[in-house]
Design a protein around this motif. Structure first.
Motif, PDB file in Angstrom:
ATOM      1  N   SER A 209       0.844  -1.189   0.000  1.00 10.46           N
ATOM      2  CA  SER A 209       0.000   0.000   0.000  1.00 10.46           C
ATOM      3  C   SER A 209       0.874   1.230   0.000  1.00 10.46           C
ATOM      4  O   SER A 209       2.100   1.153  -0.029  1.00 10.46           O
ATOM      5  CB  SER A 209      -0.913  -0.003   1.236  1.00 10.46           C
ATOM      6  OG  SER A 209      -0.117   0.054   2.409  1.00 10.46           O
ATOM      7  N   ASN A 210       0.223   2.371   0.019  1.00 12.64           N
ATOM      8  CA  ASN A 210       0.912   3.646   0.151  1.00 12.64           C
ATOM      9  C   ASN A 210       0.898   3.979   1.638  1.00 12.64           C
ATOM     10  O   ASN A 210      -0.087   4.499   2.153  1.00 12.64           O
ATOM     11  CB  ASN A 210       0.169   4.710  -0.657  1.00 12.64           C
ATOM     12  CG  ASN A 210       0.920   6.022  -0.687  1.00 12.64           C
ATOM     13  OD1 ASN A 210       2.053   6.118  -0.221  1.00 12.64           O
ATOM     14  ND2 ASN A 210       0.276   7.046  -1.218  1.00 12.64           N
ATOM     15  N   PRO A 211       1.965   3.631   2.385  1.00 14.69           N
ATOM     16  CA  PRO A 211       1.899   3.672   3.846  1.00 14.69           C
ATOM     17  C   PRO A 211       1.644   5.075   4.381  1.00 14.69           C
ATOM     18  O   PRO A 211       2.121   6.078   3.835  1.00 14.69           O
ATOM     19  CB  PRO A 211       3.280   3.155   4.281  1.00 14.69           C
ATOM     20  CG  PRO A 211       4.153   3.369   3.093  1.00 14.69           C
ATOM     21  CD  PRO A 211       3.281   3.205   1.897  1.00 14.69           C
ATOM     22  N   SER A 212       0.868   5.115   5.460  1.00 14.31           N
ATOM     23  CA  SER A 212       0.570   6.383   6.107  1.00 14.31           C
ATOM     24  C   SER A 212       1.752   6.827   6.958  1.00 14.31           C
ATOM     25  O   SER A 212       2.499   6.006   7.496  1.00 14.31           O
ATOM     26  CB  SER A 212      -0.676   6.245   6.992  1.00 14.31           C
ATOM     27  OG  SER A 212      -1.811   5.962   6.218  1.00 14.31           O
ATOM     28  N   LEU A 213       1.909   8.122   7.086  1.00 15.45           N
ATOM     29  CA  LEU A 213       2.924   8.674   7.972  1.00 15.45           C
ATOM     30  C   LEU A 213       2.332   8.839   9.359  1.00 15.45           C
ATOM     31  O   LEU A 213       1.111   8.984   9.516  1.00 15.45           O
ATOM     32  CB  LEU A 213       3.414  10.029   7.453  1.00 15.45           C
ATOM     33  CG  LEU A 213       4.019  10.049   6.043  1.00 15.45           C
ATOM     34  CD1 LEU A 213       4.495  11.464   5.714  1.00 15.45           C
ATOM     35  CD2 LEU A 213       5.143   9.052   5.907  1.00 15.45           C
ATOM     36  N   GLY A 214       3.188   8.827  10.367  1.00 17.80           N
ATOM     37  CA  GLY A 214       2.740   9.059  11.730  1.00 17.80           C
ATOM     38  C   GLY A 214       2.436  10.531  11.968  1.00 17.80           C
ATOM     39  O   GLY A 214       2.695  11.395  11.120  1.00 17.80           O
ATOM     40  N   ALA A 215       1.898  10.819  13.129  1.00 13.72           N
ATOM     41  CA  ALA A 215       1.488  12.191  13.449  1.00 13.72           C
ATOM     42  C   ALA A 215       2.661  13.163  13.361  1.00 13.72           C
ATOM     43  O   ALA A 215       2.541  14.253  12.792  1.00 13.72           O
ATOM     44  CB  ALA A 215       0.869  12.228  14.848  1.00 13.72           C
ATOM     45  N   ALA A 216       3.802  12.784  13.929  1.00 13.55           N
ATOM     46  CA  ALA A 216       4.953  13.685  13.931  1.00 13.55           C
ATOM     47  C   ALA A 216       5.517  13.864  12.528  1.00 13.55           C
ATOM     48  O   ALA A 216       5.893  14.978  12.131  1.00 13.55           O
ATOM     49  CB  ALA A 216       6.028  13.150  14.872  1.00 13.55           C
ATOM     50  N   GLU A 217       5.567  12.768  11.764  1.00  8.29           N
ATOM     51  CA  GLU A 217       6.145  12.839  10.425  1.00  8.29           C
ATOM     52  C   GLU A 217       5.291  13.709   9.495  1.00  8.29           C
ATOM     53  O   GLU A 217       5.823  14.516   8.725  1.00  8.29           O
ATOM     54  CB  GLU A 217       6.290  11.433   9.845  1.00  8.29           C
ATOM     55  CG  GLU A 217       7.395  10.596  10.485  1.00  8.29           C
ATOM     56  CD  GLU A 217       7.031  10.062  11.859  1.00  8.29           C
ATOM     57  OE1 GLU A 217       7.946   9.660  12.599  1.00  8.29           O
ATOM     58  OE2 GLU A 217       5.820  10.046  12.194  1.00  8.29           O
ATOM     59  N   ILE A 218       3.970  13.552   9.551  1.00  8.12           N
ATOM     60  CA  ILE A 218       3.127  14.340   8.655  1.00  8.12           C
ATOM     61  C   ILE A 218       3.092  15.805   9.080  1.00  8.12           C
ATOM     62  O   ILE A 218       3.027  16.706   8.235  1.00  8.12           O
ATOM     63  CB  ILE A 218       1.698  13.740   8.574  1.00  8.12           C
ATOM     64  CG1 ILE A 218       0.924  14.319   7.393  1.00  8.12           C
ATOM     65  CG2 ILE A 218       0.938  13.932   9.864  1.00  8.12           C
ATOM     66  CD1 ILE A 218       1.508  13.975   6.038  1.00  8.12           C
ATOM     67  N   ASP A 248       9.639   9.514   0.680  1.00 10.60           N
ATOM     68  CA  ASP A 248       9.857   8.096   0.371  1.00 10.60           C
ATOM     69  C   ASP A 248      11.120   7.543   1.029  1.00 10.60           C
ATOM     70  O   ASP A 248      11.120   6.426   1.544  1.00 10.60           O
ATOM     71  CB  ASP A 248       9.941   7.893  -1.147  1.00 10.60           C
ATOM     72  CG  ASP A 248       8.624   8.211  -1.842  1.00 10.60           C
ATOM     73  OD1 ASP A 248       7.579   8.140  -1.174  1.00 10.60           O
ATOM     74  OD2 ASP A 248       8.638   8.531  -3.042  1.00 10.60           O
ATOM     75  N   ALA A 249      12.195   8.320   1.009  1.00 14.84           N
ATOM     76  CA  ALA A 249      13.479   7.810   1.487  1.00 14.84           C
ATOM     77  C   ALA A 249      13.576   7.779   3.001  1.00 14.84           C
ATOM     78  O   ALA A 249      14.267   6.929   3.565  1.00 14.84           O
ATOM     79  CB  ALA A 249      14.619   8.650   0.917  1.00 14.84           C
ATOM     80  N   ARG A 254      10.225   5.514   8.683  1.00 13.58           N
ATOM     81  CA  ARG A 254      10.170   5.649  10.130  1.00 13.58           C
ATOM     82  C   ARG A 254       8.998   4.883  10.731  1.00 13.58           C
ATOM     83  O   ARG A 254       8.899   4.746  11.942  1.00 13.58           O
ATOM     84  CB  ARG A 254      10.057   7.138  10.508  1.00 13.58           C
ATOM     85  CG  ARG A 254      11.322   7.939  10.253  1.00 13.58           C
ATOM     86  CD  ARG A 254      11.119   9.398  10.637  1.00 13.58           C
ATOM     87  NE  ARG A 254      10.598   9.520  11.991  1.00 13.58           N
ATOM     88  CZ  ARG A 254      11.346   9.498  13.099  1.00 13.58           C
ATOM     89  NH1 ARG A 254      12.659   9.319  13.001  1.00 13.58           N
ATOM     90  NH2 ARG A 254      10.791   9.634  14.292  1.00 13.58           N
ATOM     91  N   GLY A 255       8.108   4.428   9.908  1.00 12.62           N
ATOM     92  CA  GLY A 255       6.941   3.722  10.435  1.00 12.62           C
ATOM     93  C   GLY A 255       5.857   4.697  10.847  1.00 12.62           C
ATOM     94  O   GLY A 255       5.906   5.889  10.562  1.00 12.62           O
ATOM     95  N   ASN A 256       4.875   4.181  11.545  1.00 11.07           N
ATOM     96  CA  ASN A 256       3.724   4.991  11.950  1.00 11.07           C
ATOM     97  C   ASN A 256       3.515   4.782  13.446  1.00 11.07           C
ATOM     98  O   ASN A 256       2.483   4.283  13.892  1.00 11.07           O
ATOM     99  CB  ASN A 256       2.501   4.548  11.144  1.00 11.07           C
ATOM    100  CG  ASN A 256       1.295   5.455  11.377  1.00 11.07           C
ATOM    101  OD1 ASN A 256       1.351   6.385  12.177  1.00 11.07           O
ATOM    102  ND2 ASN A 256       0.211   5.176  10.690  1.00 11.07           N
ATOM    103  N   GLU A 257       4.520   5.156  14.230  1.00 10.09           N
ATOM    104  CA  GLU A 257       4.502   4.852  15.661  1.00 10.09           C
ATOM    105  C   GLU A 257       3.407   5.619  16.404  1.00 10.09           C
ATOM    106  O   GLU A 257       2.740   5.071  17.281  1.00 10.09           O
ATOM    107  CB  GLU A 257       5.878   5.170  16.263  1.00 10.09           C
ATOM    108  CG  GLU A 257       6.995   4.288  15.711  1.00 10.09           C
ATOM    109  CD  GLU A 257       8.350   4.662  16.272  1.00 10.09           C
ATOM    110  OE1 GLU A 257       8.392   5.546  17.159  1.00 10.09           O
ATOM    111  OE2 GLU A 257       9.361   4.083  15.828  1.00 10.09           O
ATOM    112  N   LEU A 258       3.243   6.893  16.089  1.00  7.06           N
ATOM    113  CA  LEU A 258       2.233   7.710  16.759  1.00  7.06           C
ATOM    114  C   LEU A 258       1.115   7.987  15.765  1.00  7.06           C
ATOM    115  O   LEU A 258       1.212   8.881  14.929  1.00  7.06           O
ATOM    116  CB  LEU A 258       2.855   9.016  17.263  1.00  7.06           C
ATOM    117  CG  LEU A 258       1.931   9.944  18.066  1.00  7.06           C
ATOM    118  CD1 LEU A 258       1.395   9.240  19.306  1.00  7.06           C
ATOM    119  CD2 LEU A 258       2.664  11.226  18.451  1.00  7.06           C
ATOM    120  N   LYS A 259       0.068   7.187  15.823  1.00  4.58           N
ATOM    121  CA  LYS A 259      -1.034   7.330  14.883  1.00  4.58           C
ATOM    122  C   LYS A 259      -1.853   8.568  15.223  1.00  4.58           C
ATOM    123  O   LYS A 259      -1.888   9.021  16.358  1.00  4.58           O
ATOM    124  CB  LYS A 259      -1.920   6.084  14.910  1.00  4.58           C
ATOM    125  CG  LYS A 259      -1.202   4.806  14.488  1.00  4.58           C
ATOM    126  CD  LYS A 259      -2.157   3.629  14.460  1.00  4.58           C
ATOM    127  CE  LYS A 259      -1.427   2.333  14.113  1.00  4.58           C
ATOM    128  NZ  LYS A 259      -0.876   2.384  12.746  1.00  4.58           N
TER     129      LYS A 259
END
Length: 367
Positions: A209-218, A248-249, A254-259
Motif C-alpha cells: 500500500s501507500n503507507p501512512s505517515l505518523g502524526a509527527a512525520e506528517i 519516500d526515502a 520511520r513507520g507509523n509509531e504515533l497514529k
C-alpha cells in the motif's frame, strides 16, 4: 474495437495502490488472457492529469487522455484503466472520458471506505500534495460544510453520481474496503470478480500500500511545505525532490509509531455521517461488491492530533529525519561512484557477447 473498458476511478486511500500493483505485476499474463492495461501506470497517471486539465500536469508528456483512449479502443478484448485521481474529474471531464472509449461497454468502479479512516487519510494526502493546512482546520471545515473537495473527491456517492450516471446501472460498481483483519487478498478478489479475471490467473504478492505517515512525520512535512515558499512546485518538482528524498526515502521508513485521527469527541458525528452515506448508496442503483456495513466505523480509538504535538517532539523527529537524509545522500553518492564501473562492465560484457556471436557466424560459414 474494445469489448469492455473497466474504469477504476478511486478514491485515494481505498487500496488502489495494492490493486494496481497486482495488475501491473501481472500485465503480461493479463494481456495473454485478453485484458489490456494500456500504456503503463505512469502513462495512465499522465492521461488522468491531462483529462482533468490539472494545473500541475506536465504539458509536454507523451500520454494524453486521447492517446490512452485511442490505444484502448484498438484492443479486441477487455481494457482496464485504473487511477485513483480519475474520481476527481468534473462532470464534463467524466463525460468526455466515457464518450472517448465508446462504442465499447464502459464499466465504472468506485471504492468506498469508512469515514473514520477516510478523514485523516484525505488530510494526509493533501499534505503530501504540498498543502499546509492543519488537521484541526480541515476537520472544522468539514463540520461547517466548507470542505466540498473532500466530499466530491474522496467519497463514493459523489464520484458515482458524476461517473456512474454516464453508464447503465448494471455497469456501475461500488467496492467496499474490507475492515482490518479481513483476509489479505479479499480486496483484490472483489475487483477481479467485477473485471472477470479468473481466480489463480494473477500472482498475488504480499499486499502493499501507500503507507501512512505518523502524526509527527506528517506534521513535519506540513511545516516543510510552508517553509518551501515557491520552491519545488507541485507536481513533478515536488515529487522528484521532496517525495523522493524526504517522504519516500526517510519519513515512510520511520513507520507509523504515533497514529493520528479523528478524536472521540467527534465519534457520534462521524457515525451519523456514515449512516447518511450508506443511505445514499442504498438508494443509488449500482452493484455493491462487498457489504455497505463495512462503511460503518467499528474500531474508534482515541488518537493524537498532529496539532497537539509540542515543539520538543517535532525537534526530535526533525533531527532524526536529517540523520536519515544524510544516510540517503551517502547511499546516492556510493551509487554514483559505482555507476561508471557498472556501465563499463556492461559494455565489456556486451562487446564480449558480440565477439562470440561473430565467431559463431564465422565458424558456420567455414563449415
Amino acid at each position: 474495437m474494445a469489448r469492455r473498458v473497466y474504469l477504476h476511478i478511486g478514491a485515494p486511500k481505498t487500496g488502489s495502490t495494492y490493486v494496481q500493483n497486482v495488475l501491473w505485476n501481472n500485465h503480461s499474463v493479463l494481456n495473454d488472457a485478453g485484458f489490456l492495461l494500456p500504456g503503463s501506470a505512469v502513462a495512465q497517471d499522465q492521461a488522468m492529469a491531462d483529462l482533468r486539465a490539472a494545473s500541475w500536469r506536465d504539458a509536454d508528456v507523451y500520454w494524453t487522455w486521447d492517446r490512452l483512449a485511442a490505444k484502448a479502443r484498438k484492443w479486441p478484448g477487455d481494457v482496464i484503466i485504473s487511477n485513483e485521481g480519475l474520481g476527481a474529474a468534473d462532470d464534463a471531464q467524466a463525460a468526455r472520458a466515457v464518450e472517448s472509449l465508446q462504442p465499447a461497454e464502459v464499466h465504472v468502479i468506485a471504492a468506498g471506505r469508512d469515514l473514520w479512516r477516510t478523514f485523516p487519510s484525505f488530510w494526509q494526502q493533501s499534505i503530501r500534495a504540498r498543502s499546509g493546512w492543519r488537521f484541526g482546520a480541515f476537520m472544522r471545515a468539514v463540520e461547517q460544510g466548507k470542505a466540498d473537495v473532500f466530499w466530491s473527491r474522496h467519497t463514493a456517492p459523489h464520484m458515482l453520481r458524476r461517473w456512474g450516471d454516464l453508464v447503465p446501472a448494471e455497469r456501475r460498481y461500488l467496492v467496499t474496503v474490507p475492515p482490518a483483519g479481513a483476509p489479505r487478498h479479499l480486496l483484490w478478489r472483489r475487483f477481479a470478480q467485477i473485471m472477470g479475471i479468473p481466480d489463480g490467473l494473477c500472482e498475488l504478492a504480499e499486499p502493499t500500500s501507500n503507507p501512512s505517515l505518523g502524526a509527527a512525520e506528517i506534521e513535519l512535512l506540513r511545516r516543510v511545505n510552508l517553509a518551501l515558499g515557491d520552491s519545488y512546485p507541485l507536481r513533478t518538482p515536488y515529487q522528484k525532490v521532496v517525495h523522493r528524498h524526504l517522504v519516500d526515502a526517510v519519513l515512510k521508513e520511520r513507520g507509523n509509531e504515533l497514529k493520528f485521527g479523528v478524536g472521540l469527541d467527534r465519534a457520534e458525528w462521524v457515525r451519523d455521517l456514515a449512516e447518511q452515506q450508506i443511505k445514499e448508496l442504498q438508494d443509488y442503483p449500482c452493484q455493491v461488491v462487498g457489504d455497505l456495513d463495512e462503511l460503518r466505523p467499528t474500531t474508534m480509538r482515541q488518537t493524537t492530533s498532529p496539532d497537539e504535538l509540542d515543539d520538543g517532539q517535532l525537534l526530535r523527529v526533525a533531527v532524526e529525519t536529517i540523520v536519515g537524509m544524510l544516510g540517503h545522500a551517502e547511499s546516492l553518492d556510493r551509487r554514483a561512484d559505482r555507476q561508471p564501473e557498472e556501465v563499463l562492465s556492461r559494455l565489456r560484457a556486451r562487446a564480449a557477447g558480440g565477439v562470440k556471436r561473430r565467431l559463431r557466424l564465422a565458424t558456420r560459414r567455414d563449415t
